[in-house]
Design an enzyme around this catalytic site. Sequence first.
Site, PDB file in Angstrom:
ATOM      1  N   HIS A  79       3.927 -11.673  17.541  1.00  0.00           N
ATOM      2  CA  HIS A  79       4.325 -10.910  18.917  1.00  0.00           C
ATOM      3  C   HIS A  79       2.968 -10.797  19.729  1.00  0.00           C
ATOM      4  CE1 HIS A  79       2.758  -8.342  15.784  1.00  0.00           C
ATOM      5  NE2 HIS A  79       2.456  -7.561  16.754  1.00  0.00           N
ATOM      6  N   ASP A  80       1.817 -11.264  19.257  1.00  0.00           N
ATOM      7  CA  ASP A  80       0.581 -11.197  19.930  1.00  0.00           C
ATOM      8  C   ASP A  80      -0.102 -12.539  20.751  1.00  0.00           C
ATOM      9  OD1 ASP A  80       0.051  -8.406  19.463  1.00  0.00           O
ATOM     10  OD2 ASP A  80      -0.536  -9.053  17.415  1.00  0.00           O
ATOM     11  N   GLU A  87      -3.036  -8.727   8.356  1.00  0.00           N
ATOM     12  CA  GLU A  87      -3.260  -9.440   9.814  1.00  0.00           C
ATOM     13  C   GLU A  87      -4.741  -9.546   9.755  1.00  0.00           C
ATOM     14  OE1 GLU A  87      -2.692  -8.826  14.527  1.00  0.00           O
ATOM     15  OE2 GLU A  87      -3.345  -6.992  13.241  1.00  0.00           O
ATOM     16  N   ASP A 129      21.294   0.497  25.329  1.00  0.00           N
ATOM     17  CA  ASP A 129      20.158   0.978  26.024  1.00  0.00           C
ATOM     18  C   ASP A 129      19.029  -0.058  26.366  1.00  0.00           C
ATOM     19  OD1 ASP A 129      18.904   0.591  23.413  1.00  0.00           O
ATOM     20  OD2 ASP A 129      18.409   2.423  23.167  1.00  0.00           O
ATOM     21  N   ASP A 165      -1.350  -4.099   9.542  1.00  0.00           N
ATOM     22  CA  ASP A 165      -1.997  -4.202  10.917  1.00  0.00           C
ATOM     23  C   ASP A 165      -3.436  -4.184  10.800  1.00  0.00           C
ATOM     24  OD1 ASP A 165      -1.178  -4.336  13.956  1.00  0.00           O
ATOM     25  OD2 ASP A 165      -2.296  -2.524  13.983  1.00  0.00           O
ATOM     26  N   ASP A 177       5.835  -3.014   8.634  1.00  0.00           N
ATOM     27  CA  ASP A 177       4.741  -3.145   9.294  1.00  0.00           C
ATOM     28  C   ASP A 177       3.970  -1.674   8.925  1.00  0.00           C
ATOM     29  OD1 ASP A 177       2.442  -3.835  11.221  1.00  0.00           O
ATOM     30  OD2 ASP A 177       4.276  -4.965  12.330  1.00  0.00           O
ATOM     31  N   ASP A 183      17.603  -2.711  18.080  1.00  0.00           N
ATOM     32  CA  ASP A 183      17.525  -1.360  17.094  1.00  0.00           C
ATOM     33  C   ASP A 183      18.029  -1.797  15.638  1.00  0.00           C
ATOM     34  OD1 ASP A 183      20.364  -1.816  17.603  1.00  0.00           O
ATOM     35  OD2 ASP A 183      20.243  -0.654  19.179  1.00  0.00           O
ATOM     36  N   ASP A 200      20.392  -5.518  20.504  1.00  0.00           N
ATOM     37  CA  ASP A 200      20.554  -4.222  20.797  1.00  0.00           C
ATOM     38  C   ASP A 200      21.948  -3.913  20.391  1.00  0.00           C
ATOM     39  OD1 ASP A 200      20.669  -1.738  21.924  1.00  0.00           O
ATOM     40  OD2 ASP A 200      20.909  -2.400  24.202  1.00  0.00           O
TER      41      ASP A 200
HETATM   42  C1  GLC Z   1      -2.249  -5.655  15.958  1.00  0.00           C
HETATM   43  C2  GLC Z   1      -0.758  -5.944  16.561  1.00  0.00           C
HETATM   44  C3  GLC Z   1      -0.684  -5.671  18.091  1.00  0.00           C
HETATM   45  C4  GLC Z   1      -1.484  -4.147  18.329  1.00  0.00           C
HETATM   46  C5  GLC Z   1      -2.718  -3.926  17.583  1.00  0.00           C
HETATM   47  C6  GLC Z   1      -2.961  -2.518  17.709  1.00  0.00           C
HETATM   48  O1  GLC Z   1      -2.959  -6.603  16.604  1.00  0.00           O
HETATM   49  O2  GLC Z   1      -0.317  -6.996  15.982  1.00  0.00           O
HETATM   50  O3  GLC Z   1       0.630  -5.816  18.569  1.00  0.00           O
HETATM   51  O4  GLC Z   1      -1.315  -4.036  19.987  1.00  0.00           O
HETATM   52  O5  GLC Z   1      -2.622  -4.291  16.271  1.00  0.00           O
HETATM   53  O6  GLC Z   1      -2.182  -1.864  16.582  1.00  0.00           O
END
Ligand code: GLC
Length: 521
Positions: free
Chosen positions: A319-320, A258, A26, A195, A99, A30, A22
């Site tokens: 991140h998932d 992905e 906040d 995505d 992304d 960023d 950051d």
């Molecule tokens: C992908 C992203 C995930 C998101 C989902 C819906 O799997 O990696 O974080 O919630 O798509 O966009």
Amino acid sequence: MQELSWWQHAVIYEIYPRSFQDSDGDGVGDLNGILRRLDYLALLGVDAIWVSPIYPSPMADFGYDVADYCGIHPLFGSMEDFDRLLKEAHGRGLKVILDFVPNHTSDQHPWFLESRSSRNHPKRDWYIWRNEPNNWLSNFGGPAWEYDEATGQYYLHSFLKQQPDLNWRNPAVKAAMFDVLRFWLRKGVDGFRVDVMWMMIKDDQFRDNPPNPGYRMGQPSFMRLLPVYSSDRPEIHDLVAEMRAVVDEFGERVLIGEIYLPVPKLMAYYGVDLRGANLPFNFHLLQCAWSAQEVGKVIADYQAALPAGAWPNWVLGNHDNARIATRIGARQARVAAMLLLTLPGTITMYYGEELGMCNVPIPPDQVKDTFEKIEPGLGLGRDPERTPMPWDGSPTGGFTTGWPWLPLGDEHEIVNVAQMEREDNSIMQLYRNLIQTRQTYRTLVSGKLAGVHAENHVLRYERSGHGQRLLVVLNMAPEPAQVAISGSGTVLISTQLDREGSEVRGPIDLRAAEGLVVRME
Ligand code: GLC
């Protein structure tokens, strides 16, 4: 030997922008924060950053619900900030991958507002509207259809109801979305991570999905059905090829998909004549059990299934999914680093992996991820792997001067960049050395992979080419082990960073959770 494209020898570093750095207090990371840390990334040795969504968004799914594909959310900064970041990254030799979220928009996107305004609106068909729902389920729980009072029809949302699915069978949608790609490519971005690529096209007859006989209690509820008709439809491959052609208009850029699918289906995303995704993300290491046998099998199966000429890639975290150090423990996290960075092809790592960062437990009253809110208690929430990057041991970890949007956890007092900078044998130094070794020994990137073999708890394989032969041995057990080798060699790197340059011949003794890369004579 043919010159490789930049993305073929790249180590890609995923930045979850809310949590990296950051700059304005906040509590949310960023673009200027990322800018401030570019030198850190250059020193780590990565070649590219992939930045999770930074576009205007109501943040129902933290940016994966896009309200304007060609803007920057003020929370992350401005377009000028983005342009500066791109320039500064390029100045340091770092590529920038964005992304791209094509399957759905935010329900606040002007396109959807228009689409839902009337059944006769020209944009009605930009989304998927039906008089009757079928049985499809949202990936985040509950039905995938939401009834819209005003116009008396249901719209499809494969994720949250705030994320209506676009209708990619409509040529106008395609044209508009391809122009989004061109907008960013013209600015100079180096590629996209797409995505949920495999979900973009749905069955044209909207047939019901069959039940999943393998469903077990405790699994996310969408797994009750097999998504046969709602994802991985045959028509997807033509669409991916078209998307790739757009990216190719701009020269050496990369298209990454992905895709969570079994290996044979995954391979189809390279496309006919490799005109599909450059890199269909290979998530198989983050889904398999951590044993020499299992990991060995994943590697061998993946390599064997690669179409001729297709470029491999490997991922350990994102991140998932739960962080690797949480899945397998701190000691094995070092072994995982060596595994990742000695496999062929393109490597993607997730911010904080280089620190052996763990998931941070999130108290129920601090949960942010809607997935956890919709299906609580199953461990589905993704906040734990999205917590702020710990730069130092101070209460807010050098991440923010304000109140961090997710807690840093107690562990960050020891697990942080400043601390690891002081320790010669920290996991961060290991990552730096491994990346450097990968740069020096291109055999690790593009050499042949052979002899994948699990012997008790030790996984071994060889990488050879460019007149070099490198042996990798990884002890995946908490006890010492011995491995036989024929011939002799020199240790290039050990996971403990204390055996470099030593000669080995005959059987090699490995300490518990030790891995070695040996340059064979
Ligand atoms: C992908 C992203 C995930 C998101 C989902 C819906 O799997 O990696 O974080 O919630 O798509 O966009």
